[in-house]
Design a protein around this motif. Sequence first.
Motif, short mmCIF file in Angstrom:
data_model
loop_
_atom_site.label_atom_id
_atom_site.label_comp_id
_atom_site.label_asym_id
_atom_site.label_seq_id
_atom_site.Cartn_x
_atom_site.Cartn_y
_atom_site.Cartn_z
N LEU A 61 -3.00 -34.80 76.53
CA LEU A 61 -2.87 -33.82 77.61
C LEU A 61 -4.21 -33.53 78.25
CD1 LEU A 61 -1.24 -31.74 79.21
CD2 LEU A 61 -1.46 -30.16 77.27
N ARG A 62 -5.26 -33.42 77.42
CA ARG A 62 -6.59 -33.15 77.94
C ARG A 62 -7.11 -34.30 78.79
NH1 ARG A 62 -9.02 -32.35 73.37
NH2 ARG A 62 -9.95 -34.41 73.13
N GLU A 63 -6.79 -35.53 78.39
CA GLU A 63 -7.37 -36.70 79.04
C GLU A 63 -6.47 -37.32 80.11
OE1 GLU A 63 -8.27 -39.28 75.77
OE2 GLU A 63 -9.87 -37.97 74.99
N ALA A 64 -5.35 -36.69 80.41
CA ALA A 64 -4.39 -37.26 81.36
C ALA A 64 -4.95 -37.26 82.78
CB ALA A 64 -3.08 -36.48 81.31
N THR A 65 -5.35 -38.43 83.26
CA THR A 65 -5.97 -38.52 84.59
C THR A 65 -4.97 -38.29 85.71
OG1 THR A 65 -5.62 -40.92 84.56
CG2 THR A 65 -7.77 -40.11 83.81
N GLY A 66 -3.67 -38.44 85.41
CA GLY A 66 -2.66 -38.26 86.46
C GLY A 66 -2.02 -36.89 86.48
#
Length: 277
Positions: free
Chosen positions: A194-199
Amino acid sequence: MADTISVPVETPSGVRSVDVVHERLGSGEPLVLLHGIGHHLQAWDPVVGILAAERDVITVDLPGFGLSPALPDGISYDLRGVIPVLRALFEALGLDRPHVVGNSLGGLLALQLGHEKLVRSVTALSPGGFWTEAERRYAFAMLQGMRLGALSLSPRTVTRLARTAPGRAVLGGTIYARPGRRSPDAIAAETRALREATGFEATLAAGQRGVLFTHDITNIPVTIAWGTRDRILLRRQGVRAKKVIPAARLVRLPGCGHVPMNDDPALVARVILDTSR
């Protein structure tokens, strides 16, 4: 084991290559699983083994989520942008109208694939697109709050919280009715996803433009299932979905939250297999 495949997608400015990470397990008729916003393909881990006993199961990291990179310039995160990516993915994997299952955002995508007759059955678990404007704002505020929480917590804090049942409730209580059942490693990994979701922001922005699913789906089996303890998309939206798709089977998932696969794997797997039969 996860694999990456590059698929060609037509855009107004030419063909773009989109990388999609996926895993494949089992044998039988193909069954594609699509997760929700901010999640990753491991959301389906509780049910994959059950499904793979009867199906060729393909779990997908949607573009901009999990290990799949962001969409290239020229491809949007709305239905018009993502559906062609999934169509190209099906072709690249040799999937001839697979069964498709989606949760939340994935459920909305699954229904659109059904509307476009790209699949042979649809199972949508708490799909987006059947909300009132007030319900949409509430859901998006909940999702944004989860995202801000994931961004604010250090990896060490997440690991420490994930080791205890109360900590897992803090990290996963919004989407699970029974977050204590999620393993520490899994809950920490999905918080990281969730933290790293670029979209994430682009997908949420696309939904803020008033996305509603208004199409009937005919000639293929459709099941819409809703957890009775869904805190993000309230279960009354399932009644609206049934009105939009009158032939759909509407199923109640007792005691399940917004992501029901972890709350009751056996029930969710049975619903999926019943539809795909």
